[in-house]
Scaffold this motif. Structure first.
Motif, PDB file in Angstrom:
ATOM      1  N   ARG A  77       0.712  -1.241  -0.107  1.00  0.00           N
ATOM      2  CA  ARG A  77       0.061   0.113   0.118  1.00  0.00           C
ATOM      3  C   ARG A  77       0.880   1.268  -0.145  1.00  0.00           C
ATOM      4  NH1 ARG A  77      -4.513   0.470   4.711  1.00  0.00           N
ATOM      5  NH2 ARG A  77      -5.900  -0.422   3.234  1.00  0.00           N
ATOM      6  N   PHE A 115       2.214  -1.078  -8.726  1.00  0.00           N
ATOM      7  CA  PHE A 115       1.160  -1.955  -9.011  1.00  0.00           C
ATOM      8  C   PHE A 115       1.521  -2.726 -10.173  1.00  0.00           C
ATOM      9  CE2 PHE A 115      -1.052   1.915  -7.199  1.00  0.00           C
ATOM     10  CZ  PHE A 115      -1.528   1.291  -6.346  1.00  0.00           C
ATOM     11  N   GLN A 130      -2.537  -1.990 -14.089  1.00  0.00           N
ATOM     12  CA  GLN A 130      -3.242  -1.131 -14.139  1.00  0.00           C
ATOM     13  C   GLN A 130      -4.172  -0.685 -15.239  1.00  0.00           C
ATOM     14  OE1 GLN A 130       0.619   1.387 -13.666  1.00  0.00           O
ATOM     15  NE2 GLN A 130      -0.347   2.522 -12.169  1.00  0.00           N
ATOM     16  N   ARG A 158      -6.216   2.740 -16.218  1.00  0.00           N
ATOM     17  CA  ARG A 158      -6.339   4.006 -15.746  1.00  0.00           C
ATOM     18  C   ARG A 158      -6.629   5.057 -16.972  1.00  0.00           C
ATOM     19  NH1 ARG A 158      -0.283   5.597 -12.982  1.00  0.00           N
ATOM     20  NH2 ARG A 158       0.560   5.340 -14.766  1.00  0.00           N
ATOM     21  N   GLU A 174      -4.431  -1.428  -9.943  1.00  0.00           N
ATOM     22  CA  GLU A 174      -5.007  -0.465  -9.667  1.00  0.00           C
ATOM     23  C   GLU A 174      -5.931  -0.317 -10.814  1.00  0.00           C
ATOM     24  OE1 GLU A 174      -3.274   4.258  -8.900  1.00  0.00           O
ATOM     25  OE2 GLU A 174      -2.363   3.153 -10.696  1.00  0.00           O
ATOM     26  N   ALA A 188      -8.021   3.293 -11.860  1.00  0.00           N
ATOM     27  CA  ALA A 188      -8.257   4.731 -11.563  1.00  0.00           C
ATOM     28  C   ALA A 188      -8.479   5.579 -12.616  1.00  0.00           C
ATOM     29  CB  ALA A 188      -7.083   4.972 -10.746  1.00  0.00           C
ATOM     30  N   SER A 222      -6.594  -1.589  -5.471  1.00  0.00           N
ATOM     31  CA  SER A 222      -7.000  -0.114  -5.331  1.00  0.00           C
ATOM     32  C   SER A 222      -7.832   0.560  -6.514  1.00  0.00           C
ATOM     33  CB  SER A 222      -5.456   0.679  -5.463  1.00  0.00           C
ATOM     34  OG  SER A 222      -5.826   2.125  -5.286  1.00  0.00           O
ATOM     35  N   HIS A 242     -10.003   3.604  -7.795  1.00  0.00           N
ATOM     36  CA  HIS A 242     -10.036   5.001  -7.025  1.00  0.00           C
ATOM     37  C   HIS A 242     -10.412   6.011  -8.162  1.00  0.00           C
ATOM     38  CE1 HIS A 242      -5.855   6.386  -7.867  1.00  0.00           C
ATOM     39  NE2 HIS A 242      -5.557   5.126  -7.925  1.00  0.00           N
TER      40      HIS A 242
END
Length: 874
Positions: free
Chosen positions: A121, A126, A129, A131, A159, A161, A186, A188
């Motif tokens: 964290r 990562f 991903q 994103r 991730e 995102a 993650s 977000h």
């Protein structure tokens, strides 16, 4: 390039296959990537043995990445050893499919050591991903794991995102969006919703040894975890969601409707919309070691399946076979702008599995019931909720805490929550606390309608506490069933600083059931219309009997129970010591009742302990069938003092107002002591119209009004085995009645017979002693030894009985009275204290002074029968 589409490979990499230990692979600046297929990696397959190189980046896609598929792994890309990235997509990432990893499949480099969840964290590294996607990430699917991304990388997480649209309708058996074995997940900065991602797995039956049962049984083990994200050894973080998190599902038998972290924590924060309509057998929002959900703009609502559930094995198969995890983690929910509404548990359809569950059906049901509708964990904290907490239901309606549960700073009401086991709102084994909320209303449970704790439970700084109930459940859960309409606590229960406390019900303790101490303090309104079928219409302190009720702005009104209409402090155990203090009640104590037939004791208080009542309004129209129309102490003294109004119209068979097996003291009554009475039954007419103490003394001192109109069989006002003192009465002592003996006072005779104990004193009476009656002896007094009547401003007049007006068995003193006139007897004088008493008793009157001894009926200073003078020996 333009469109990269409709390419295929039989084996690996529908568009690109790269095997390198030194270089990275790039697909960059293309129109769209659509409808490519392969067995592994529908678009790209990359393999590396390098620790630093061999990554794949797909970027700057003008259109969408859609409809790509792999027969086995990685609908868009398969990476063995390297990282994969999909970023800067102008369209959507949609409808990509594979057996594992609908978009990405990532396998670990050989020989790496896994990073800890916290290290992953904090490093921000990562392995996979997705994103900077302008459109949606939607309708991607894997038949097994990872609807969008599957990662088995040891050192990095996943991730997703900066998605402009929604992340929606992705599906898998586990990890509807992300499945990460070693790393964390993650998700977000989503511009839209995180919604309707789902798992489609069913329960598998495995034949395993069940330790709690001591044998082998079939039970369901789910392969479905994490409707949105699953991580086995990392954390799951979901934050900055512009829309809502809703409609995600772990399937019919899955766990973690949104997020599942097997060993790590789950954090969900900064959600502008609501978190609602998510489903799962356990953890319909999140299942993990520790869980935090904070800063949610809308509601947390309509989630089905113990929404926030920390892993562990407190009760049997709670974690579906995660038997190595015995400790539950903590749950924090904070800064919710909306309401926490209608979150409930799922009870699996055990009936459909009857052949597997016949031997432990009840156990399996309890396993699912012992959760919270919103949260389950070691410590559970719900802090700062703008709306209501209402209509949640489970084993504990809102929260279940193995240690400490706290709900605080709730802008709305906490209402209509329901428990099937204990704690309509919360069950906290070590502590359950609600502090700062609107009304606490209409919650229910078999044990503790609002809170249940095996140690301490508290409610403070709330609105009205109204309509909560502890109901009897046919399944039965022992002697505590139906205990505590608001609070059940083993050691201590407290309600402080609230509005009114009204209409709460239970079998035992209409408001509070505590095996130890109970406190109700600073109530702005009334404590009224509460009811218990057995003990304590408001409080049942069942063992230690320690009760304090104080600072009530309204009254104690219309509360009822079989024993103790307001308070039952039952101290039955050797070595325990209780006590009841009821003080500073601004309003009246009225219309309370103990109406349980032969059990009916203590219309207001029934205690095996000392009782103190101090600083209250009027005390009137309270009722008990047997003992103590208002107050009862079966093992101690009873004191009532500083009463702001009248003590009136209280009724019982023994002690119309008060009964104690110790001493009874009534002091400083501003108004009248009037019309208190004992019941007339086939057994007789009772004892002590106002106060009864068969083994102790009774004193009534400082009454601002009259003592009048009270009645009983023996002792229209007071009945005592010891002494009686009636003094400092501003008004008159009049119109009191005994159907047998002692129209005002009956003292001493009950213990040893005539001449035993029981001195009687009447002193400082501002009015008359008048019109008192007894059908046998002693219209005013029947006393075991001496009698003293002094300083009576008015006359002793118009009293009547068959025998003497004052009957005693010792010395007599009558001093400074306004007169002795118009009294009527069938035989004997007005005063008779010369009947045989203990050795040395003279039986003579002292003297009468200060007033004129006027004529008594039909005999001057003699009785009506004329057989004796004013007093024997006078």
């Amino acid at each position: 390039a333009g469109r990269v589409s409709y390419n295929s490979a039989v084996q690996s990499g529908g568009v690109v296959y790269a095997q390198s230990s030194e270089s990275n692979s790039i697909i960059d600046n293309v129109g769209s990537i659509e409808s490519n297929t392969a067995a592994h990696g529908g678009v790209a397959y990359v393999l590396t043995t390098s620790a630093n190189n061999g990554d794949l980046t797909i970027s700057n896609v003008l259109g969408s990445v859609a409809y790509n598929s792999a027969e086995f792994s990685g609908g868009v890309a398969f990476s063995l050893g390297g990282g994969v990235r999909l970023e800067h997509v102008g369209g959507s990432v949609a409808s990509n499919k594979a057996q594992v990893g609908g978009v990405f499949f990532l396998e670990s480099r050989g020989g790496e050591q896994p990073r800890s969840a916290d290290e992953q964290r904090t490093t921000g590294r990562f392995g996979a991903q997705v994103r900077y996607v302008d459109g949606d990430v939607s309708q991607n699917a894997a038949r097994l794991h990872g609807g969008v991304v599957y990662s088995n990388a040891r050192d990095n997480g996943v991730e997703i995102a900066y998605i402009g649209g929604n992340v929606t309708a992705n599906a898998a058996l586990s990890g509807g969006v992300v499945y990460a074995t070693w790393g964390g997940a993650s998700i977000h900065d989503l511009g839209g919703d995180l919604s309707y991602n789902t798992l489609f797995g069913d329960a598998l039956f495995e034949y395993q040894y069940v330790q709690a049962l001591g044998n082998y049984e079939y039970f369901p083990v789910s392969d479905s975890f994490g409707g949105v994200a699953f991580s086995r050894f990392g954390h799951v973080d979901i934050y900055v969601v512009k829309g809502s998190i809703e409609g995600n599902s772990a399937g019919s038998a899955g766990i973690g409707g949104v997020a599942y972290a097997f060993s790590g924590d789950v954090t969900i924060r900064d959600v502008e919309g609501r978190i609602s309509l998510n489903t799962g057998v356990l953890g319909s929002i999140a299942y993990g070691a520790n869980i935090e959900v904070h800063t949610v703009g809308g509601d947390i609502s309509y989630n089905t399946g113990s929404a926030l559930h920390t892993k562990g094995r407190y009760n049997g198969l709670l974690a579906f076979g995660n038997s190595e995890n015995f400790e539950n983690g903590n749950v924090l929910v904070s800064n919710v702008g909306g309401s926490i509404l209608a979150n409930v548990c799922v009870t699996p359809d055990f009936g459909a599995f009857s052949r597997f569950f016949e031997s432990w059906d009840n156990y399996a049901r309890a396993d699912f019931f012992l959760n919270g509708g919103l949260a389950s964990g070691h410590d559970v904290t719900i802090d700062t909720v703008g709306g209501d907490i209402s209509y949640n239901a489970c084993g504990a309606g809102v929260a279940f805490a193995l240690s400490t549960g706290r709900i605080r700073n709730v802008g709305g009401d906490i209402a209509h929550n329901q428990s099937s086991y204990a704690g309509g709102v919360m069950l906290g084994f070590d502590e359950a606390t609600i502090e700062g909320a609107g009304h606490i209303a209409y919650n229910s449970a078999p044990v503790g309608g609002v809170l249940a704790s095996y140690s301490v439970a508290r409610i403070a700084n709330v609105g009205d506490v109204v309509g909560n109930t502890a109901y009897y459940n046919d399944e039965g859960r022992g002697s505590t069933q139906g205990s505590g309409g608001v609070i059940f606590a083993h050691d201590r229960a407290e309600i402080r600083s609230c509005g009114a406390i009204e209409h709460n019900t239970a079998d035992q303790g209409g408001v509070i059931f505590s095996r130890g101490a109970a406190l109700i303090s600073h109530v702005e309104g009334d404590v009224a219309f509460n009811h218990a079928r057995w003990r304590g219409g408001v409080v049942d302190a069942a063992v230690e009997g320690l009760v304090l009720v104080e600072y009530v702005g309204g009254g104690l009104l219309y509360n009822s129970a079989a024993v103790g209409g307001v308070i039952a402090a039952v101290d039955r155990y050797e070595g325990s010591h209780g006590g009841v203090v009821l003080r500073y009640v601004t309003g009246d104590i009225a219309h309370n009742s103990a109406d349980g037939g032969q059990l009916g004791k203590g219309g207001v208080v029934a205690a095996f302990a000392s009782v103190l009542v101090d600083g209250v309004g009027s005390i009137h129209r309270n009722f008990a069938v047997v003992y103590g129309g208002a107050f009862l102490s079966l093992d101690g003294d009873l004191t009532v003092r500083n009463v702001g109004g009248d003590v009136s119209y209280n009724v019982a068979f023994y002690g119309g107002f008060a009964y104690a097996e110790g001493n009874v003291r009534i002091e400083a009554v501003l108004g009248n002591v009037a019309y208190n009475s004992t019941l007339r039954t086939l057994l007789g007419s009772g004892t002590g119209g106002v106060a009864c103490s068969p083994f102790g003394d009774v004193s009534i001192h400082v009454v601002g009004g009259d003592v009048w109109g009270n009645s009983s069989g023996f002792g229209g006002v007071a009945y005592a085995g010891g002494d009686v003192s009636l003094r400092d009465i501003h008004g008159s002592v009049s119109d009191n009645l005994a159907s047998e003996g002692g129209g005002v006072i009956f003292s001493g005779l009950v213990l040893r017979g005539p001449g035993g104990v029981g001195k009687t004193e009447i002193a400082n009476v501002g009015g008359h002693i008048a019109r008192n009656q007894a059908n046998r002896f002693g219209a005013v007094v029947m006393s075991g030894t001496s009698v003293s009547i002094t300083d009576v401003y008015g006359a002793i007049e118009k009293n009547s009985s068959v025998g003497p007006i004052v009957q005693g068995y010792g010395s007599l003193t009558v001093y400074n009275v306004g007169g002795v006139v118009f009294n009527a007897t069938e035989f004997g004088g007005v005063f008779d204290c010369a009947t045989a008493g203990p050795p040395g008793a003279s039986g003579s009157v002292g003297y009468v002074a200060g007033g004129e001894a006027g004529k008594n009926a039909e005999g001057g200073l003699q009785s009506r029968a004329g057989a004796a003078g004013l007093a024997r020996g006078f």
